[in-house]
Write an enzyme that holds these catalytic residues in place. Structure first.
Site, short mmCIF file in Angstrom:
data_model
loop_
_atom_site.label_atom_id
_atom_site.label_comp_id
_atom_site.label_asym_id
_atom_site.label_seq_id
_atom_site.Cartn_x
_atom_site.Cartn_y
_atom_site.Cartn_z
N ARG A 54 0.91 -1.05 -0.16
CA ARG A 54 -0.20 0.36 -0.05
C ARG A 54 1.07 1.45 0.33
O ARG A 54 0.51 2.12 -0.87
CB ARG A 54 -0.96 -0.01 1.28
CG ARG A 54 -1.49 1.18 0.88
CD ARG A 54 -3.02 0.85 2.00
NE ARG A 54 -3.02 0.20 3.06
CZ ARG A 54 -2.85 0.18 4.25
NH1 ARG A 54 -2.38 1.39 4.77
NH2 ARG A 54 -3.55 -0.04 5.46
N TYR A 106 -14.01 16.62 -16.65
CA TYR A 106 -14.56 15.45 -17.15
C TYR A 106 -15.52 15.33 -15.77
O TYR A 106 -15.57 15.85 -15.16
CB TYR A 106 -13.19 14.54 -16.83
CG TYR A 106 -13.67 12.76 -16.65
CD1 TYR A 106 -13.98 12.14 -17.88
CD2 TYR A 106 -13.25 12.30 -15.32
CE1 TYR A 106 -14.05 10.81 -17.60
CE2 TYR A 106 -13.50 11.17 -14.95
CZ TYR A 106 -14.08 10.09 -16.23
OH TYR A 106 -14.20 8.83 -16.32
N ASP A 178 -5.40 18.79 -15.36
CA ASP A 178 -5.85 17.21 -16.10
C ASP A 178 -4.56 17.52 -16.96
O ASP A 178 -5.64 17.84 -18.69
CB ASP A 178 -7.17 16.69 -15.58
CG ASP A 178 -7.62 15.74 -16.18
OD1 ASP A 178 -6.72 14.50 -16.74
OD2 ASP A 178 -8.18 14.41 -15.24
N LYS A 203 -5.91 5.59 -19.88
CA LYS A 203 -6.27 6.20 -21.46
C LYS A 203 -5.36 5.92 -22.33
O LYS A 203 -4.36 5.38 -22.07
CB LYS A 203 -6.53 7.14 -21.05
CG LYS A 203 -7.97 7.69 -20.13
CD LYS A 203 -9.01 7.07 -20.13
CE LYS A 203 -9.87 7.14 -19.40
NZ LYS A 203 -10.53 8.31 -18.43
C1 LIG Z 1 -11.04 8.79 -17.81
C2 LIG Z 1 -10.01 10.54 -17.18
C3 LIG Z 1 -10.28 10.62 -15.73
C4 LIG Z 1 -10.68 9.57 -14.58
O1 LIG Z 1 -9.76 8.29 -14.98
P1 LIG Z 1 -10.02 6.92 -14.36
O2 LIG Z 1 -8.64 6.28 -14.16
O3 LIG Z 1 -11.01 6.17 -15.11
O4 LIG Z 1 -10.54 6.76 -13.96
C5 LIG Z 1 -9.70 11.94 -15.08
N1 LIG Z 1 -10.15 12.90 -15.82
C6 LIG Z 1 -9.56 12.35 -17.54
C7 LIG Z 1 -10.23 14.17 -18.14
C8 LIG Z 1 -10.35 11.36 -17.61
O5 LIG Z 1 -10.34 10.80 -18.98
#
Ligand SMILES: *Cc1c(COP(=O)(O)O)cnc(C)c1O
Length: 389
Positions: A54, A106, A178, A203
């Site tokens: 962890r 998002y 982000d 992603k």
């Molecule tokens: C998918 C996404 C997230 C969240 O990520 P997860 O891995 O699905 O928890 C945050 N910000 C953006 C812009 C995203 O496309």
């Protein structure tokens, strides 16, 4: 004749960075690829300093070293998902703190702020950061943190990161960007003045839609300690196996992106010319409202296209469903092309009034362009548009 081998420079290029990492933590075995350290605990007093997964694991460290190298920064901390990374950052705030947020974030980020963090006293104000009045908001509202996303999901708004960071930094307000849609290959938020660069590694970074992960990059040792603290104390850590998969996936990130970007740029032009399309949003397109900012802070236009079609909810939905190679699914950035109807999928939880104000309507479609042959993707899109609309 020119030599086939380019001259050596001291800083390795992105392709080299993603393939080579600092340590594999098993040098005696001679393994070329890092092993999977599927263990929850470690012998007390070991040399590498691990104690319990962890709070750290060799597979975390290997991935963190690659992510930091790609971002060109000192520290990276990995998490179980992008949402875990968001939670880690917000957990460093206290009740009463105000976060000044871009209004088109998002959907799950909006949901976290509105439905979860609000119950712990974290206040949010939503502003349009492409409007320069937002600079006055920073000065007047004195937020504890600024939360940006660029390009935004799903409207691909481009926010001038440097301009906002300059004002925020003067007042020592941390800025979180982000960077999921761009990745460090296309945009480097920390170099533009951001405190933290957040990425959902689920992603593009992993790129194969078979693992979830998140990361935070920073040059600030204090923020790095806060993120490591959040990772272990809130249980936001990833699994060693997911880190192992993402470490493998990232090795082809520049290769994948190169194809995805060139296909997306071509398809964005094709879509613009189709009579069933109202408008197309692509960051490097001349008709993008913030094209100038995009050209200034991004290396390329990325591989996401958002478009508004001439169809009501049912026709638009039918169009998404009738595509053969673009699978209708949440997520983006994988080798496979995906199509999303933000109004009923990723942004379904965003209140209707906000959706209306920022421009998410029933005719909006978001494409994540994958690595398939461009001729197949072009034909698929054209057929679906011709047939349904
Ligand atoms: C998918 C996404 C997230 C969240 O990520 P997860 O891995 O699905 O928890 C945050 N910000 C953006 C812009 C995203 O496309």
């Amino acid at each position: 004749m020119a030599s086939a081998i380019p001259p050596q420079s001291h800083v390795p290029g992105p392709n080299t960075k993603v393939i080579h990492h600092g340590e594999n933590f098993a040098p005696d075995s001679g393994c070329v690829m890092p092993p999977l350290f599927q263990t929850s605990t470690f012998v007390h007093g070991n040399q590498a300093g691990f104690d319990y997964t962890r709070s750290g694991n060799p597979n975390f460290r290997i991935l963190e070293s690659v992510l930091a190298s790609l971002e060109g920064c000192k520290y990276s901390t990995v998490f179980g998902s992008g949402v875990s990374a968001i939670t880690a950052v917000v957990s460093s705030l206290k009740a009463g703190d105000l976060v000044l947020c871009e209004e088109n974030l998002y959907g799950c980020t909006v949901r976290l702020f509105e439905q979860v963090f609000s119950r712990f006293g974290i206040k949010t104000t939503w502003v349009d950061f492409t409007n320069m009045n937002s600079l006055a908001d920073i000065q007047e509202k004195k937020p504890a943190m600024i939360w940006l996303e660029s390009p935004t999901n799903p409207l691909l708004k481009i926010i001038d990161i440097k301009k906002i960071c300059d004002v925020a930094n003067e007042q020592q307000i941390p800025v979180v960007v982000d960077n999921t849609f761009a990745t460090a290959l296309i945009q480097r938020p920390l170099e533009l003045g951001a405190t933290l660069s957040l990425t959902s590694t689920t992603k593009y970074i992993n790129g194969h839609s078979d693992a979830l992960g998140g990361s935070l990059c920073t040059n600030d040792p204090e923020w790095n300690s806060k993120m490591l603290f959040a990772q272990k104390s809130l249980g936001l850590q990833p699994s060693p196996f997911d880190c192992w998969l993402i470490t493998r996936g990232i090795k082809t990130l520049p290769l994948r992106l190169e194809r995805q970007i060139s296909s997306a740029s071509y398809l964005a032009n094709q879509l613009t010319e189709h009579p069933a399309v109202n408008w197309v949003r692509y960051p490097f397109h001349p008709d993008h409202p913030q094209q100038k900012t995009a050209l200034k802070q991004m290396k390329t236009g990325g591989a996401i296209i958002t478009t508004n079609v001439k169809g009501d909810l049912s026709k638009t939905y039918q169009l998404c469903k009738s595509l053969k190679y673009f699978t209708m699914a949440e997520s983006l950035g994988g080798v496979e092309s995906l199509v999303c109807h933000p109004g009923s999928m990723t942004h379904a939880s965003v209140p209707l009034a906000i959706k209306k104000r920022i421009g998410i309507d029933d005719s909006l479609i978001r494409f994540s362009v994958g690595c398939e042959d461009l001729s197949d993707l072009t034909e698929d899109l054209t057929n679906a548009l011709n047939q349904v609309l």
